[in-house]
Design a protein around this motif. Structure first.
Motif, PDB file in Angstrom:
ATOM      1  N   GLY A 195      -5.084 -18.268 -13.255  1.00  0.00           N
ATOM      2  CA  GLY A 195      -4.190 -17.414 -12.458  1.00  0.00           C
ATOM      3  C   GLY A 195      -4.718 -16.004 -12.296  1.00  0.00           C
ATOM      4  N   GLU A 196      -5.896 -15.715 -12.887  1.00  0.00           N
ATOM      5  CA  GLU A 196      -6.416 -14.341 -12.824  1.00  0.00           C
ATOM      6  C   GLU A 196      -7.815 -14.280 -12.219  1.00  0.00           C
ATOM      7  OE1 GLU A 196      -6.143 -12.808 -16.831  1.00  0.00           O
ATOM      8  OE2 GLU A 196      -4.044 -13.404 -16.986  1.00  0.00           O
ATOM      9  N   LEU A 197      -8.226 -15.357 -11.553  1.00  0.00           N
ATOM     10  CA  LEU A 197      -9.570 -15.356 -10.945  1.00  0.00           C
ATOM     11  C   LEU A 197      -9.490 -14.682  -9.584  1.00  0.00           C
ATOM     12  CD1 LEU A 197     -10.714 -18.925 -12.003  1.00  0.00           C
ATOM     13  CD2 LEU A 197     -11.454 -16.735 -12.938  1.00  0.00           C
ATOM     14  N   VAL A 198      -9.371 -13.364  -9.596  1.00  0.00           N
ATOM     15  CA  VAL A 198      -8.991 -12.643  -8.385  1.00  0.00           C
ATOM     16  C   VAL A 198     -10.187 -12.264  -7.524  1.00  0.00           C
ATOM     17  CG1 VAL A 198      -7.037 -11.661  -9.629  1.00  0.00           C
ATOM     18  CG2 VAL A 198      -9.138 -10.335  -9.395  1.00  0.00           C
ATOM     19  N   GLU A 199      -9.874 -11.986  -6.283  1.00  0.00           N
ATOM     20  CA  GLU A 199     -10.835 -11.340  -5.388  1.00  0.00           C
ATOM     21  C   GLU A 199     -10.213 -10.023  -4.958  1.00  0.00           C
ATOM     22  OE1 GLU A 199     -12.705 -13.409  -2.023  1.00  0.00           O
ATOM     23  OE2 GLU A 199     -12.013 -11.766  -0.742  1.00  0.00           O
ATOM     24  N   ARG A 244      -8.813 -10.590 -19.593  1.00  0.00           N
ATOM     25  CA  ARG A 244      -7.555 -10.545 -18.859  1.00  0.00           C
ATOM     26  C   ARG A 244      -7.783  -9.699 -17.618  1.00  0.00           C
ATOM     27  NH1 ARG A 244      -1.942 -12.076 -19.504  1.00  0.00           N
ATOM     28  NH2 ARG A 244      -1.137 -10.452 -20.767  1.00  0.00           N
ATOM     29  N   VAL A 245      -7.364 -10.204 -16.454  1.00  0.00           N
ATOM     30  CA  VAL A 245      -7.556  -9.457 -15.201  1.00  0.00           C
ATOM     31  C   VAL A 245      -6.195  -9.158 -14.588  1.00  0.00           C
ATOM     32  CG1 VAL A 245      -8.686  -9.427 -12.953  1.00  0.00           C
ATOM     33  CG2 VAL A 245      -9.702 -10.736 -14.831  1.00  0.00           C
ATOM     34  N   HIS A 246      -5.997  -7.895 -14.282  1.00  0.00           N
ATOM     35  CA  HIS A 246      -4.734  -7.507 -13.665  1.00  0.00           C
ATOM     36  C   HIS A 246      -4.648  -8.084 -12.254  1.00  0.00           C
ATOM     37  CE1 HIS A 246      -1.184  -5.369 -12.740  1.00  0.00           C
ATOM     38  NE2 HIS A 246      -1.747  -4.488 -11.939  1.00  0.00           N
ATOM     39  N   ARG A 247      -3.508  -8.662 -11.933  1.00  0.00           N
ATOM     40  CA  ARG A 247      -3.317  -9.194 -10.577  1.00  0.00           C
ATOM     41  C   ARG A 247      -2.963  -8.027  -9.675  1.00  0.00           C
ATOM     42  NH1 ARG A 247       0.479 -13.815 -13.009  1.00  0.00           N
ATOM     43  NH2 ARG A 247      -1.135 -15.288 -13.620  1.00  0.00           N
ATOM     44  N   SER A 248      -4.014  -7.374  -9.220  1.00  0.00           N
ATOM     45  CA  SER A 248      -3.812  -6.103  -8.522  1.00  0.00           C
ATOM     46  C   SER A 248      -3.202  -6.251  -7.150  1.00  0.00           C
ATOM     47  CB  SER A 248      -5.158  -5.405  -8.336  1.00  0.00           C
ATOM     48  OG  SER A 248      -5.701  -5.073  -9.566  1.00  0.00           O
ATOM     49  N   ASN A 249      -3.618  -7.284  -6.428  1.00  0.00           N
ATOM     50  CA  ASN A 249      -3.234  -7.330  -5.019  1.00  0.00           C
ATOM     51  C   ASN A 249      -2.455  -8.582  -4.646  1.00  0.00           C
ATOM     52  OD1 ASN A 249      -5.333  -9.019  -5.371  1.00  0.00           O
ATOM     53  ND2 ASN A 249      -6.740  -8.023  -3.952  1.00  0.00           N
ATOM     54  N   ASP A 278      -9.496  -6.063 -17.482  1.00  0.00           N
ATOM     55  CA  ASP A 278      -9.766  -5.361 -16.226  1.00  0.00           C
ATOM     56  C   ASP A 278      -8.416  -4.974 -15.657  1.00  0.00           C
ATOM     57  OD1 ASP A 278     -10.271  -4.503 -13.695  1.00  0.00           O
ATOM     58  OD2 ASP A 278     -11.062  -6.406 -12.953  1.00  0.00           O
ATOM     59  N   LEU A 279      -8.079  -3.695 -15.859  1.00  0.00           N
ATOM     60  CA  LEU A 279      -6.746  -3.236 -15.492  1.00  0.00           C
ATOM     61  C   LEU A 279      -6.623  -2.885 -14.008  1.00  0.00           C
ATOM     62  CD1 LEU A 279      -5.251  -0.802 -18.129  1.00  0.00           C
ATOM     63  CD2 LEU A 279      -4.094  -2.672 -16.986  1.00  0.00           C
ATOM     64  N   SER A 419      -2.898  -2.260  -6.077  1.00  0.00           N
ATOM     65  CA  SER A 419      -1.953  -1.904  -7.135  1.00  0.00           C
ATOM     66  C   SER A 419      -0.542  -2.216  -6.661  1.00  0.00           C
ATOM     67  CB  SER A 419      -2.070  -0.427  -7.506  1.00  0.00           C
ATOM     68  OG  SER A 419      -2.034   0.347  -6.350  1.00  0.00           O
ATOM     69  N   THR A 420       0.342  -2.423  -7.597  1.00  0.00           N
ATOM     70  CA  THR A 420       1.751  -2.756  -7.351  1.00  0.00           C
ATOM     71  C   THR A 420       1.950  -3.696  -6.157  1.00  0.00           C
ATOM     72  OG1 THR A 420       2.216  -0.859  -5.906  1.00  0.00           O
ATOM     73  CG2 THR A 420       2.470  -0.497  -8.252  1.00  0.00           C
ATOM     74  N   PRO A 421       1.342  -4.894  -6.201  1.00  0.00           N
ATOM     75  CA  PRO A 421       1.472  -5.817  -5.071  1.00  0.00           C
ATOM     76  C   PRO A 421       2.924  -6.209  -4.845  1.00  0.00           C
ATOM     77  CG  PRO A 421       0.611  -6.953  -6.991  1.00  0.00           C
ATOM     78  CD  PRO A 421       0.612  -5.488  -7.321  1.00  0.00           C
ATOM     79  N   GLY A 422       3.291  -6.311  -3.589  1.00  0.00           N
ATOM     80  CA  GLY A 422       4.627  -6.780  -3.254  1.00  0.00           C
ATOM     81  C   GLY A 422       5.715  -5.744  -3.464  1.00  0.00           C
ATOM     82  N   GLU A 423       5.352  -4.569  -3.987  1.00  0.00           N
ATOM     83  CA  GLU A 423       6.378  -3.555  -4.205  1.00  0.00           C
ATOM     84  C   GLU A 423       6.272  -2.484  -3.142  1.00  0.00           C
ATOM     85  OE1 GLU A 423       7.837  -2.765  -8.333  1.00  0.00           O
ATOM     86  OE2 GLU A 423       5.673  -2.752  -8.635  1.00  0.00           O
ATOM     87  N   SER A 424       7.340  -1.720  -2.980  1.00  0.00           N
ATOM     88  CA  SER A 424       7.289  -0.660  -1.981  1.00  0.00           C
ATOM     89  C   SER A 424       8.187   0.492  -2.395  1.00  0.00           C
ATOM     90  CB  SER A 424       7.722  -1.201  -0.623  1.00  0.00           C
ATOM     91  OG  SER A 424       9.033  -1.701  -0.721  1.00  0.00           O
ATOM     92  N   LEU A 425       8.019   1.618  -1.726  1.00  0.00           N
ATOM     93  CA  LEU A 425       8.838   2.792  -1.984  1.00  0.00           C
ATOM     94  C   LEU A 425       9.699   3.055  -0.757  1.00  0.00           C
ATOM     95  CD1 LEU A 425       6.044   5.135  -3.393  1.00  0.00           C
ATOM     96  CD2 LEU A 425       7.999   4.282  -4.689  1.00  0.00           C
ATOM     97  N   PRO A 426      10.982   3.333  -0.955  1.00  0.00           N
ATOM     98  CA  PRO A 426      11.811   3.640   0.211  1.00  0.00           C
ATOM     99  C   PRO A 426      11.341   4.942   0.855  1.00  0.00           C
ATOM    100  CG  PRO A 426      13.009   4.066  -1.833  1.00  0.00           C
ATOM    101  CD  PRO A 426      11.716   3.420  -2.217  1.00  0.00           C
ATOM    102  N   THR A 427      11.301   4.946   2.178  1.00  0.00           N
ATOM    103  CA  THR A 427      10.880   6.165   2.869  1.00  0.00           C
ATOM    104  C   THR A 427      11.653   6.299   4.170  1.00  0.00           C
ATOM    105  OG1 THR A 427       8.926   7.433   3.539  1.00  0.00           O
ATOM    106  CG2 THR A 427       8.993   5.159   4.257  1.00  0.00           C
TER     107      THR A 427
END
Ligand SMILES: *Cc1c(COP(=O)(O)O)cnc(C)c1O
Length: 487
Positions: A195-199, A244-249, A278-279, A419-427
């Motif tokens: 689950g962490e073999l990211v590109e 361990r690889v962070h699921r960044s995107n 890998d953070l 970073s913070t995939p799937g998240e957003s900031l209200p604007t």
């Protein structure tokens, strides 16, 4: 001597068909004759002779081709010939401008990978300027009066800021991951969850970096669920690291399982193995109060017992492009001693900017001084107020019947840049619609300015998110908007 001979020669034989290609071609003066004319002499004062000749020749070639194809009649040909000095000047000016340049990011994507990720703070710039334009103690120990090491500068601050014994800085996080794998696991096995073999960004792929590091990838678990027992079963006498690889995107949602870091660390240490993490983003502050909740901090990783962590300097940290490696001295030393480290190390400008960035965290004024954090923590209400002021100014500057409508609507800004995939900031977004332009045309116009302005287009409206526009850029944006919409 400059001459002001007309660019177009008079045809000698009036009887000939003056539109015939060969007749038109005959009108083109020789290059050295052209260059003696006043306008060209002026160009030669501003640009190198070779460049002027090259641009002139390429234009003449094009004109000849067009004439042969019958695409230019005599008049158009004459006009093109007359316009040559000006068209050459424009082409030369473009050639002698840098192509890497400032853009205004009105998209609301905070860490836009294509737009250079984190903009630097003022202090970083001042440090770069000072260190770049003078000599420095980059590799000189002033106290001992002897050769020093370049990595002590950032390492001193990193180890004060974070619970790590040692630190090393390389060119980017991809280099950091590779260097750690190569130094600590070459010839051995590294266990990673499927689950962490990211590109990341097209070219950074964990399996490929692993192969190039000389370590053997040992995949465990499944895409959505990996348990500690999966790791335990894969451990053998060749195992060197658990990675361990962070699921960044991306995010894995639904029926998922990922062991807590502490449990992985417990397992690894019991088996005399190390955990490398890998953070990705390298967040140093708690983002929860901004509305983003999923981003782990570097401190949390180190406190969980991870032996070596790596992260980017130009993502959430808000510094220059770099890869930061933290961990126990015993484990960082082999990385520093790796002969390839020399090829991956950073230059003095990066170190200067990184030190300034880290000092902001040490002084605890990072939220006020680092642009990335200012943008992240800007409350939606503040952006609404800025947007309202902006629209008011634009409306005042435009005629009453301009056919332009502005609207301020709720929307989302996103982090981007892995970073913070799937998240957003209200604007709040400024929606611009123009009676005489499609949104696509407006977007293109903004994008092709001398200082390009990048906006979003949705449902045939242009959307401007001031969250990622520096307040100092607002006037420029406003002027362009008014100029365009008024024209
Ligand atoms: C961004 C990222 C990388 C690559 O970092 P660069 O600094 O772009 O080289 C590697 N791993 C993860 C998890 C990332 O998020």
């Amino acid at each position: 001597m400059p001459q002001s001979t007309p660019a177009v020669r008079r045809p000698k034989h009036a009887k000939r068909n003056s539109n015939a290609p060969e007749e038109l071609l005959r009108q083109i003066p020789a290059v050295d004759q052209i260059l003696r004319q006043t306008a060209w002499v002026q160009l030669l004062e501003r640009f190198p002779h070779g460049a002027v000749v090259e641009v002139l020749r390429s234009q003449l070639t094009r004109m000849r081709q067009q004439a042969r194809l019958g695409k230019l009649d005599r008049e158009a040909f004459g006009r093109a010939l007359e316009a040559l000095p000006e068209s050459t000047r424009l082409l030369l000016e473009k050639q002698f401008l840098p192509s890497l340049k400032k853009v205004i990011n009105a998209t609301g994507v905070i860490l836009h990978t294509n737009l250079g990720r984190a903009p630097l703070g003022k202090a970083a710039l001042e440090r770069i300027h000072e260190v770049a334009t003078s000599y420095s103690n980059l590799e000189f120990d002033l106290e001992r009066n002897e050769r020093g090491r370049r990595d002590v500068h950032a390492a001193r601050l990193l180890t004060r800021l974070l619970p790590a014994e040692a630190a090393l800085v390389v060119n980017n996080n991809a280099a950091a991951v590779w260097l750690a794998l190569n130094s600590l696991a070459e010839g051995g096995e590294v266990i990673v969850s499927r689950g962490e073999l990211v590109e990341i960004g097209g070219s950074f792929r964990i399996p490929e970096i692993m192969r190039k590091s000389g370590a053997v990838l040992r995949e465990v678990g499944t895409t959505n669920r990996t348990r500690v027992s999966d790791y335990a079963r894969a451990i053998n006498k060749n195992t060197r690291l658990i990675l361990r690889v962070h699921r960044s995107n991306f995010r894995v949602v639904g029926f998922t399982e990922q062991p807590p870091l502490q449990e992985l660390v417990r397992l690894a240490h019991k088996k005399k193995l190390r955990v490398l993490e890998d953070l990705g983003s390298g967040c140093l502050v708690d983002l929860k109060s901004s509305g983003l909740s999923e981003e782990p901090t570097v401190e949390e990783s180190l406190k969980a017992g991870v032996d070596v962590v790596t992260f980017s300097g130009d993502k959430l940290l808000g510094g220059p492009q770099s890869g930061i490696i933290l961990g126990r001295r015993k484990l960082i030393e082999p990385l520093r001693a790796n002969p390839i480290y020399r090829a991956l190390r950073v230059d003095k400008l990066t170190l200067a900017a990184l030190e300034a960035t880290l000092l902001a965290y040490l002084r605890k004024d990072e939220r006020e001084t680092l642009p990335i954090l200012k943008m992240i923590f800007a409350p939606a209400n503040e952006i609404r107020l800025r947007s309202e002021r902006f629209v008011e100014k634009a409306q005042n500057a435009l005629p009453y019947n301009s056919g332009i409508s502005f609207q301020i609507i709720e929307g989302k800004s996103v982090m981007g840049g892995g970073s913070t995939p799937g998240e957003s900031l209200p604007t709040f977004l400024i929606s611009v619609r123009a009676a005489s332009y499609s949104a696509g045309n407006l977007e293109k116009h903004f994008r092709t300015q001398l200082i390009p302005i990048l906006v979003r287009v949705e449902h045939n409206q242009v959307l401007i998110d001031l969250r990622t526009v520096f307040p100092t850029e607002e006037d420029h944006l406003l002027n362009h908007l008014v100029l365009l919409l008024n024209s």
